[in-house]
Enzyme design. Structure first.
Site, short mmCIF file in Angstrom:
data_model
loop_
_atom_site.label_atom_id
_atom_site.label_comp_id
_atom_site.label_asym_id
_atom_site.label_seq_id
_atom_site.Cartn_x
_atom_site.Cartn_y
_atom_site.Cartn_z
N ASP A 161 -7.99 -4.97 -6.71
CA ASP A 161 -7.64 -3.86 -5.83
C ASP A 161 -7.82 -2.52 -6.55
OD1 ASP A 161 -6.54 -2.14 -3.97
OD2 ASP A 161 -4.46 -2.69 -4.42
N SER A 219 0.86 -1.19 0.00
CA SER A 219 0.00 0.00 0.00
C SER A 219 0.90 1.25 0.00
CB SER A 219 -0.94 -0.03 1.20
OG SER A 219 -2.00 0.89 1.04
N HIS A 236 -5.87 -6.09 -2.43
CA HIS A 236 -4.84 -5.21 -1.88
C HIS A 236 -3.78 -6.00 -1.11
CE1 HIS A 236 -3.69 -1.08 -1.22
NE2 HIS A 236 -3.61 -1.24 0.08
#
Length: 499
Positions: A442, A177, A467
């Site tokens: 994602d 991320s 993700h």
């Protein structure tokens, strides 16, 4: 009954009675976008103690000699004491660093193979790493990605000296991320310290109006059912219709279990925007983390299929009732009694500058970074779109102004995002020994590198995963493409170590 059991079994990693917009806000789950990995034998895993590193407050002002304590973890179990390494460093992000990552996850599997010394450094201002007495806007000036990268650089130098590592030691950084972006940027900015980087789900392109986020959410719903997204759109339209008159407003209060009833002749557009964005977030949060193995064996997770099972169930009533059923399922899953959509209440929470506040877990800090560096505002501007058009980008810019002050307006944001892209190169980043990993489900992949641009920095685009899925512990039911991605990453790490 199946849906009820599903909601009761969901793994709760947040506090009870937390309000809906605090669970998933600005594309961030409370606690950070990298959840703690869960292992079915976690009770037997080694406990790793916290350690503390004396860090500089401002790396770019030689006249400022202020220091603070930054949390980190170390695991030496796989290391053979070789002064040439390798050393693995997991980069902390917009949530508390967890010792659970020190004993499980894909990077630990790699560490066992390559006999790596493992560290995890918590990101400044998140978790227990408090550089300043509070979170006032003045103090948050030291919360930047540039400062975070410099933290990592000084940490690497100090640890290298402490462990008497050779100058040619191979440091490999890992991040998912926002830390996935930091990992790539670390290799680019400090190539003399970092030899390679695994960048998972990293949004490298800063963008004020991230309208493609909900495009990907819509597409993900369509992978489960051709009619699911249509039912969502119809339900959203029906909410719009009910908002127009008193009886309809009362129905919305009841159906969606609102904490505060909608007033007749409602004229607070921010409240309405918050309501629609929260309902959209019910779907976005599930899509973003769909089947990512953060929950582990023996536990169930609410998935895209769970949502579409409800939205396609005609027996539950019209689409608005199915939309409400999804909302109820998530309220129950997170132990909430009602849906809080009041804008002023939200702003009041995010204005609290105390380290003891509810939003100090990372919500206020991440808001600040989006308002000063990245944007990333998941607006309703994409068309056609199934969640309505009630949360445009100006709604998010207004939040920046209301939380941090009038300085943080559109012009400021536009300039800040341009600066970020200039500093790091956005999607044109010039770097080697980095692997960019993205999942097709994602929504953040829309701001990342999904195709290989150079042989030295390959991209792995994993169909059907969400993700940071490649970072979590392996599972027997992992799709073949996810298993193959982990193997390819291991091979790349091996090639970097042997260079």
């Amino acid at each position: 009954m199946r849906i009820l059991l599903l909601s009761l079994c969901i793994f709760l990693f947040i506090n009870k009675n937390i309000n809906a917009w605090r669970v998933f806000h600005h594309g961030r789950m409370v606690g950070g976008n990298i959840g703690k990995p869960f292992h079915y034998r976690s009770s037997k895993l080694k406990t790793i103690p916290e350690k503390w590193f004396m860090q500089n407050l401002d790396h770019f002002n030689p006249g400022n000699d202020q220091k603070w304590k930054q949390k980190y973890f170390v695991n030496e179990d796989f290391y053979r004491g070789s002064p040439s390494g390798p050393v693995f460093l997991m980069i902390g992000g917009e949530g508390e660093a967890s010792d659970k990552w020190m004993t499980q996850g894909a990077w630990i599997d790699y560490a066992k193979v390559y006999k790596a010394l493992c560290f995890q450094l918590e990101h400044r201002y998140y978790g227990k790493s408090h550089p300043t007495p509070d979170l006032s806007t003045k103090n948050l000036q030291y919360l930047t990605s540039q400062q975070a990268l410099a933290d990592l650089a000084f940490f690497i130098q100090t640890i290298s000296a402490q462990y008497k590592l050779n100058d040619d030691v191979k440091w490999i950084v890992f991040g998912g991320s926002y830390p996935g972006s930091l990992a790539a940027w670390m290799r680019m900015k400090y190539p003399h310290l970092v030899h390679g980087a695994m960048s998972a789900s990293g949004p490298l392109l800063a963008e004020v109006d991230f309208k493609d986020y909900f495009r990907v959410v819509d597409e993900a719903l369509a992978t489960s059912s051709n009619t699911c997204a249509t039912a969502v759109r119809q339900g959203t339209t029906q909410v719009e219709i009910l908002l127009r008159h008193m009886i309809g407003q009362r129905n919305i209060n009841e159906k969606f279990k609102l904490c505060d009833p909608i007033d007749q002749n409602i004229n607070n557009t921010n409240d309405v925007s918050n309501l629609f964005e929260t309902l959209a977030g019910n779907f976005a949060g599930v899509v973003q983390y769909n089947k990512d193995n953060r929950i582990g064996k023996g536990r169930s997770n609410i998935t895209i299929d769970s949502l579409c099972e409800i939205m396609d169930n005609d027996s539950l009533g019209p689409p608005i009732d199915r939309l409400a059923a999804v909302n109820t399922m998530l309220l129950d899953a997170y132990n909430q009694t009602c849906l809080d959509y009041k804008y002023d209440k939200m702003i009041k929470q995010y204005r609290n500058v105390s380290w003891g506040s509810e939003t100090s877990e990372g919500g206020r800090q991440w808001n600040y970074q989006t308002c000063t560096e990245f944007g990333f505002f998941q607006s309703s501007a994409y068309s056609p779109q199934n969640f309505g058009n009630r949360f445009p980008v100006n709604f998010f810019i207004q939040q920046c102004i209301d939380i941090f002050g009038p300085k943080y307006n559109k012009d400021f944001l536009d300039a800040s995002v341009r600066r970020t892209n200039t500093l790091y190169g956005a999607l044109n980043i010039d770097v080697t020994n980095v692997v960019f990993v993205q999942g097709s489900i994602d929504p953040w992949h829309a701001l990342g590198i999904t195709k290989t641009q150079s042989l030295g920095a390959p991209a792995i685009y994993i169909e059907g995963t969400a993700h940071c899925a490649n970072m979590y512990p392996q599972a027997a039911d992992d799709p073949p493409q996810l298993t193959a991605a982990r193997i390819q990453i291991a091979e790349l790490i091996n090639s970097w170590i042997r260079l």
